[in-house]
Write an enzyme that holds these catalytic residues in place. Structure first.
Site, PDB file in Angstrom:
ATOM      1  N   CYS A   1      13.359 137.040  -5.177  1.00 23.62           N
ATOM      2  CA  CYS A   1      12.736 138.096  -4.390  1.00 23.62           C
ATOM      3  C   CYS A   1      11.390 138.489  -4.983  1.00 23.62           C
ATOM      4  O   CYS A   1      11.245 138.654  -6.188  1.00 23.62           O
ATOM      5  CB  CYS A   1      13.589 139.352  -4.287  1.00 23.62           C
ATOM      6  SG  CYS A   1      15.161 139.083  -3.479  1.00 23.62           S
TER       7      CYS A   1
ATOM      8  N   ARG B   1       9.236 132.995  -5.434  1.00 14.85           N
ATOM      9  CA  ARG B   1      10.365 133.761  -5.961  1.00 14.85           C
ATOM     10  C   ARG B   1      11.549 133.813  -4.997  1.00 14.85           C
ATOM     11  O   ARG B   1      12.624 134.305  -5.340  1.00 14.85           O
ATOM     12  CB  ARG B   1       9.927 135.196  -6.269  1.00 14.85           C
ATOM     13  CG  ARG B   1       8.811 135.285  -7.269  1.00 14.85           C
ATOM     14  CD  ARG B   1       8.424 136.715  -7.492  1.00 14.85           C
ATOM     15  NE  ARG B   1       9.494 137.434  -8.156  1.00 14.85           N
ATOM     16  CZ  ARG B   1       9.660 137.512  -9.456  1.00 14.85           C
ATOM     17  NH1 ARG B   1       8.813 136.907 -10.257  1.00 14.85           N
ATOM     18  NH2 ARG B   1      10.660 138.173  -9.974  1.00 14.85           N
TER      19      ARG B   1
ATOM     20  N   TRP C   1      15.243 136.108  -1.764  1.00 20.49           N
ATOM     21  CA  TRP C   1      16.196 135.069  -2.142  1.00 20.49           C
ATOM     22  C   TRP C   1      17.554 135.733  -2.031  1.00 20.49           C
ATOM     23  O   TRP C   1      17.870 136.671  -2.758  1.00 20.49           O
ATOM     24  CB  TRP C   1      15.922 134.595  -3.567  1.00 20.49           C
ATOM     25  CG  TRP C   1      16.764 133.423  -3.975  1.00 20.49           C
ATOM     26  CD1 TRP C   1      16.510 132.108  -3.746  1.00 20.49           C
ATOM     27  CD2 TRP C   1      18.007 133.465  -4.701  1.00 20.49           C
ATOM     28  NE1 TRP C   1      17.510 131.329  -4.278  1.00 20.49           N
ATOM     29  CE2 TRP C   1      18.444 132.125  -4.870  1.00 20.49           C
ATOM     30  CE3 TRP C   1      18.790 134.489  -5.222  1.00 20.49           C
ATOM     31  CZ2 TRP C   1      19.611 131.796  -5.534  1.00 20.49           C
ATOM     32  CZ3 TRP C   1      19.964 134.160  -5.887  1.00 20.49           C
ATOM     33  CH2 TRP C   1      20.366 132.818  -6.036  1.00 20.49           C
TER      34      TRP C   1
ATOM     35  N   ASN D   1      14.251 144.056  -5.533  1.00 19.13           N
ATOM     36  CA  ASN D   1      14.524 142.784  -6.196  1.00 19.13           C
ATOM     37  C   ASN D   1      15.554 143.074  -7.275  1.00 19.13           C
ATOM     38  O   ASN D   1      15.294 143.888  -8.159  1.00 19.13           O
ATOM     39  CB  ASN D   1      13.226 142.229  -6.812  1.00 19.13           C
ATOM     40  CG  ASN D   1      13.479 141.050  -7.730  1.00 19.13           C
ATOM     41  OD1 ASN D   1      14.460 140.331  -7.570  1.00 19.13           O
ATOM     42  ND2 ASN D   1      12.608 140.846  -8.701  1.00 19.13           N
ATOM     43  N   GLY D   2      16.713 142.446  -7.192  1.00 17.50           N
ATOM     44  CA  GLY D   2      17.754 142.674  -8.192  1.00 17.50           C
ATOM     45  C   GLY D   2      19.115 142.766  -7.527  1.00 17.50           C
ATOM     46  O   GLY D   2      19.278 142.319  -6.391  1.00 17.50           O
TER      47      GLY D   2
ATOM     48  N   GLU E   1      16.570 115.968 -17.814  1.00 14.87           N
ATOM     49  CA  GLU E   1      15.482 116.652 -17.111  1.00 14.87           C
ATOM     50  C   GLU E   1      15.010 115.808 -15.906  1.00 14.87           C
ATOM     51  O   GLU E   1      14.756 116.349 -14.825  1.00 14.87           O
ATOM     52  CB  GLU E   1      14.334 116.910 -18.098  1.00 14.87           C
ATOM     53  CG  GLU E   1      13.072 117.514 -17.523  1.00 14.87           C
ATOM     54  CD  GLU E   1      13.263 118.853 -16.805  1.00 14.87           C
ATOM     55  OE1 GLU E   1      14.339 119.449 -16.904  1.00 14.87           O
ATOM     56  OE2 GLU E   1      12.314 119.279 -16.119  1.00 14.87           O
TER      57      GLU E   1
ATOM     58  N   LYS F   1      15.096 117.048 -12.016  1.00  7.99           N
ATOM     59  CA  LYS F   1      13.906 117.063 -11.141  1.00  7.99           C
ATOM     60  C   LYS F   1      14.216 116.368  -9.827  1.00  7.99           C
ATOM     61  O   LYS F   1      13.855 116.846  -8.759  1.00  7.99           O
ATOM     62  CB  LYS F   1      12.717 116.342 -11.793  1.00  7.99           C
ATOM     63  CG  LYS F   1      11.941 117.022 -12.862  1.00  7.99           C
ATOM     64  CD  LYS F   1      11.209 118.266 -12.487  1.00  7.99           C
ATOM     65  CE  LYS F   1      12.086 119.464 -12.515  1.00  7.99           C
ATOM     66  NZ  LYS F   1      12.220 120.227 -13.696  1.00  7.99           N
TER      67      LYS F   1
ATOM     68  N   GLU G   1      16.755 118.504  -7.642  1.00  9.98           N
ATOM     69  CA  GLU G   1      16.339 119.801  -7.103  1.00  9.98           C
ATOM     70  C   GLU G   1      15.253 119.699  -6.041  1.00  9.98           C
ATOM     71  O   GLU G   1      15.172 120.555  -5.173  1.00  9.98           O
ATOM     72  CB  GLU G   1      15.964 120.792  -8.201  1.00  9.98           C
ATOM     73  CG  GLU G   1      14.698 120.514  -8.954  1.00  9.98           C
ATOM     74  CD  GLU G   1      14.410 121.564 -10.030  1.00  9.98           C
ATOM     75  OE1 GLU G   1      14.859 122.707  -9.915  1.00  9.98           O
ATOM     76  OE2 GLU G   1      13.714 121.214 -11.003  1.00  9.98           O
TER      77      GLU G   1
ATOM     78  N   HIS H   1      31.497 104.739 -21.155  1.00 11.41           N
ATOM     79  CA  HIS H   1      32.720 105.545 -21.193  1.00 11.41           C
ATOM     80  C   HIS H   1      33.056 106.154 -19.829  1.00 11.41           C
ATOM     81  O   HIS H   1      33.812 107.108 -19.757  1.00 11.41           O
ATOM     82  CB  HIS H   1      32.595 106.644 -22.254  1.00 11.41           C
ATOM     83  CG  HIS H   1      32.419 106.104 -23.638  1.00 11.41           C
ATOM     84  ND1 HIS H   1      33.438 105.485 -24.334  1.00 11.41           N
ATOM     85  CD2 HIS H   1      31.323 106.024 -24.433  1.00 11.41           C
ATOM     86  CE1 HIS H   1      32.990 105.076 -25.507  1.00 11.41           C
ATOM     87  NE2 HIS H   1      31.695 105.390 -25.587  1.00 11.41           N
TER      88      HIS H   1
ATOM     89  N   LYS I   1      12.098 130.555  -8.104  1.00  4.89           N
ATOM     90  CA  LYS I   1      11.460 130.265  -9.394  1.00  4.89           C
ATOM     91  C   LYS I   1      12.064 131.067 -10.546  1.00  4.89           C
ATOM     92  O   LYS I   1      12.383 130.516 -11.584  1.00  4.89           O
ATOM     93  CB  LYS I   1       9.962 130.549  -9.281  1.00  4.89           C
ATOM     94  CG  LYS I   1       9.169 130.178 -10.519  1.00  4.89           C
ATOM     95  CD  LYS I   1       9.065 128.684 -10.659  1.00  4.89           C
ATOM     96  CE  LYS I   1       8.290 128.279 -11.905  1.00  4.89           C
ATOM     97  NZ  LYS I   1       8.552 126.867 -12.242  1.00  4.89           N
TER      98      LYS I   1
END
Ligand code: M6R
Length: 614
Positions: free
Chosen positions: A2, A27, A74, A100-101, A487, A491, A494, A510, A609
Site C-alpha cells: 500500500c 508498493r 496491496w 497502510n498496515g 536467487e 527471479k 516471481e 538426492h 515491493k
C-alpha cells in the site's frame, strides 16, 4: 504494501495525487482511490485495478481542490474490488481515511461499533478504524486530531494513516506505527505526505520522518503540530533529502527492472565508494569500527532477512565463515520470530533489507532486541524503519529500487557484506594482508566486470527465446554459487510465473534428478573455483538424462562449453565475488522470459515491493 499520499496547500492537488500514486504503485497495485474536498463536498473515487484505471474513473472532471489524499492498495483484508479500495468513510460519510498496515484487533472493534449502530460495507480493517475515530470524535466531542490520537491508543497493529474531514478543508491528520510515513514541507505553506519520499522529491527536499506512535496535524493556518500517543508535543526534526528525481524515473528504459539491472556497475561502485583503501589493501566501515571490540569478540553471527535479502544473507554465511572465521546462521526472519531462538550475549544479529520496512524482518529485530542482542542493519533505503531500529549498520547505497523484483539491491547487499567480511577478517587477523589486498583490488574491479557481463544481454535474450514457454526450470550452484541458484530461481518465478527451483548442485542426485527430461532447462553456475570439477560431473548427470544445460562459465572455459547447450561467459574473478557477477545474466534471463510471456516485470501479480505485513 500500500502506498499513501496526501497534499494540502495552495495549488490543485489532483495531478499531484495521481503522479504520487504512480510513483508508489510498486508498493501495491490491486486497487487505487482518492478523496478530495471539491466545492465543500467530499468527492471520492476508487476502483479495482491500477492508478491508470483510477484516472479513467475520474475521467475529464476538472478537480480544483487544494486538499486531498490518495491510496494504492496491496490487499490484506478483503479481495481487491471497488468496495474494499481505499479511502474508506465513517458512518456519516464525511470523514475519509487511507491506511497502510493492518489493524489486528479490528474484529473486536467492529463488533463493538456495530453494537453502537455503525454499518460497514467493506471487509477491510481500515473501514473499522475510520468508524472508530468518528465514533470517538462524536461521542467525546473532541477535535479530529484528538479523536485520532485517542483511537490509536486502543488500536493493536501497524498503521500509516491520513484522515480528511469534509467539515475542515484546512487540515489533514496523519499518524504512523510500524508503517512508513514522510511529511514534506514546501516553501509556500504546502505540505506533502507519502509512504516514501518519491512523490515528494519534486516539490521539496525538506522532510520530517514521523516516528512510531506520533500523530500530526497539517493545518493551513497553524502549520505542522506533532504529538505522541500520550499527547506530549514533539518537535519536528526536519531533514534534507538526498534523493534525486532522475533516480526514480525510467531514464529511457522500458521498465525499472531493466534500468536497475543496467545500473549495477554504478550501484556496486556506490556501495564501496569511500570504504576501500586500495593503498593499504583494507576496508573501512564505520559501523564495524565503532563497535570494534564487539565484532572482534563475536561468538556467532545470526542473519535475519526475507526473499532476495535472505539469499544475500546466505552468501554472507560463506563470506564470514571463510574470511573472518565466525560461525554464521541464516534465518528466515518470519521463522526466527515464531520459534524461541537461542541468542547469546556475544552474538551479533545482522538484519538485511532493501526497503528497510519488511515486517517479518522488523519483528525478528524486535525479538532479538528483547533478548539483548546487538543488531546491525544492512539496508538500502536511507532513514527506513529498520535502519532506525538497529544499533548500527551500513547502507548499501544502491539508489532507489522500484522494480518489485530485487536486482541491484542484491548485488549491492553482497558487496556490502563482502566488505564487512574483509573488515572483520582484518580485525580478527584471519586473512593474510596479501590476500586481503588482492580481494580489495578485485572488488574495486567489479564495476568494469559487470559492464562486461551486461554485454551478454542479446545472447541471453536469444536463449530466453528458446525456453520462454517451458513450465519448469532448475537452477544449480555449489559453494558461493548455491545462493545465486536460489536467487535465479526466485527471479524467474516471481516475474515470469514459471515454476523454478534452486538447489545445491550435489543435492540434485538426492531427488530433483527425477524431474530431469528433455523438457527441463537446467541453469548451472559452473564457474572456475573450488567446486568446478564436481559441478562438471553434475552437468554430465543432467546431460545423461537429456536435460538442457544453460551454463554460466568463466570466460575461456572449454570443458563445460563442450557439454552444455548454451554457455554465458562472465569475467574471471575470485570465487567469493562470483555471486555478484553471475547474478546478472540470471536477472537478464528472467527479464527477457517474462517480457516474452507478456508479463509486467515491474509489477508482477500478487506482489508488492515492501512487505509490511507479517
Ligand atoms: O525489502 P526487503 O529486502 O526486506 O524485501 C525482502 C523481500 O520481500 C524481497 O527480497 C522479495 O523477495 C523480492 N520480491 C525479491 O525480488
Amino acid at each position: 504494501m500500500c502506498g499513501i499520499v496526501g497534499f494540502i496547500g495552495n495549488e490543485p492537488v489532483y495531478e499531484k495525487i495521481i503522479k504520487g500514486l504512480s510513483r508508489l504503485e510498486y508498493r501495491g497495485y490491486d486497487s487505487a482511490g482518492l478523496a478530495v474536498i471539491e466545492n465543500n463536498e467530499l468527492l471520492v473515487r476508487k476502483c479495482k485495478g491500477k492508478v491508470a484505471d483510477l484516472q479513467n474513473n475520474v475521467g475529464s472532471q476538472v478537480l480544483g481542490s487544494t486538499i486531498g489524499i490518495g491510496h494504492t492498495r496491496w490487499a490484506t483484508h478483503g479481495v481487491p474490488n471497488d468496495v474494499n479500495a481505499h479511502p474508506h468513510f465513517g458512518e456519516n460519510k464525511n470523514i475519509a481515511l487511507i491506511h497502510n498496515g493492518i489493524i489486528e484487533n479490528y474484529a473486536s472493534l467492529k463488533e463493538a461499533l456495530i453494537g453502537r449502530g455503525h454499518h460497514f460495507v467493506s471487509e477491510t480493517d481500515t473501514e473499522v478504524l475510520v468508524h472508530f475515530i468518528e465514533d470517538i470524535r462524536d461521542s467525546e466531542q473532541v477535535s479530529l486530531f484528538e479523536a485520532v490520537r485517542m483511537a490509536l491508543t486502543e488500536v493493536v497493529g501497524a498503521y500509516a494513516i491520513v484522515v480528511l474531514d469534509q467539515s475542515n478543508p484546512d487540515e489533514l491528520i496523519v499518524a504512523k506505527k510500524s508503517s512508513p510515513l514522510v511529511i514534506g514541507i514546501g516553501s509556500n505553506d504546502d505540505y506533502y505526505i507519502a509512504s516514501d519520499a518519491t512523490p515528494i522529491i519534486e516539490y521539496t527536499k525538506n522532510v520530517v520522518y514521523l516516528n512510531d506512535e506520533e500523530v500530526a496535524k497539517l493545518n493551513r493556518r497553524e502549520g505542522l503540530t506533532i504529538v505522541n500517543i500520550q499527547n506530549q508535543k514533539q518537535t519536528p526534526y526536519i531533514q534534507e533529502l538526498e534523493l534525486k528525481l532522475e533516480a526514480i524515473e525510467k531514464g529511457g528504459y522500458d521498465s525499472f527492472m531493466l534500468k536497475e539491472i543496467h545500473e549495477q556497475p554504478r550501484s556496486i561502485q556506490d556501495s564501496f565508494r569511500g570504504r576501500l583503501n586500495l593503498k593499504q589493501g583494507v576496508v573501512k566501515m564505520s559501523g564495524i569500527d565503532d563497535h570494534e571490540e564487539r565484532w572482534k569478540n563475536a561468538g556467532r553471527i545470526v542473519v535475519v532477512a526475507c526473499g532476495t535479502s535472505w539469499h544475500a544473507g546466505l552468501v554472507a554465511e560463506y563470506l564470514f565463515e571463510d574470511f573472518a572465521r565466525i560461525p554464521v546462521e541464516v534465518e528466515y526472519a518470519s521463522e526466527f520470530r515464531y520459534r524461541n531462538p537461542v541468542l547469546f550475549t556475544d552474538d551479533i544479529v545482522i538484519a538485511i533489507s532493501q526497503s528497510g520496512e519488511t515486517a517479518d524482518t522488523l519483528a525478528a529485530i524486535e525479538l532479538a532486541k528483547e533478548k539483548g542482542a546487538f543488531i546491525f542493519g544492512v539496508c538500502n533505503v536511507v532513514g527506513s524503519t529498520i535502519s532506525r531500529a538497529t544499533h548500527s549498520g551500513a547502507y548499501t547505497h544502491a539508489g532507489p529500487e522500484i522494480g518489485v523484483a530485487s536486482t541491484k539491491a542484491f548485488t549491492a547487499q553482497v558487496t556490502v557484506l563482502f566488505q564487512m567480511a574483509l573488515a572483520l577478517a582484518e580485525k580478527r587477523g584471519t586473512l593474510s594482508s596479501g590476500r586481503l589486498s588482492r580481494l580489495v583490488a578485485e572488488l574495486n574491479s567489479l564495476p568494469i566486470k559487470i559492464t562486461e557481463v551486461l554485454k551478454t544481454n542479446e545472447q541471453v535474450e536469444q536463449i530466453a527465446q528458446i525456453y520462454k514457454n517451458r513450465s519448469n526450470a532448475l537452477y544449480l550452484g555449489r559453494g558461493y554459487s548455491f545462493p545465486v541458484a536460489l536467487e535465479g530461481a526466485l527471479k524467474l518465478k516471481e516475474i515470469s510465473y514459471i515454476h523454478a527451483e534452486g538447489y545445491p548442485a550435489a543435492e540434485m542426485k538426492h531427488g530433483p534428478i527425477a524431474l530431469i527430461d528433455e523438457n527441463m532447462p537446467v541453469i548451472v553456475i559452473a564457474t572456475e573455483g573450488a567446486s568446478y570439477e564436481k559441478v562438471v560431473s553434475n552437468i554430465q548427470e543432467v546431460k545423461a538424462r537429456k536435460g538442457q544445460i544453460i551454463a554460466i562459465v568463466t570466460e575461456g572455459d572449454k570443458t563445460v562449453k563442450a557439454m552444455a547447450d548454451h554457455v554465458i561467459e562472465i569475467p574471471r574473478t575470485d570465487d567469493s565475488l562470483v555471486p555478484i557477477l553471475s547474478a546478472v545474466p540470471l536477472q537478464l534471463f528472467s527479464y527477457h522470459v517474462a517480457i516474452m510471456r507478456g508479463c509486467n516485470v515491474d509489477q508482477p501479480r500478487n506482489l508488492a515491493k515492501s512487505v509490511t505485513v507479517e
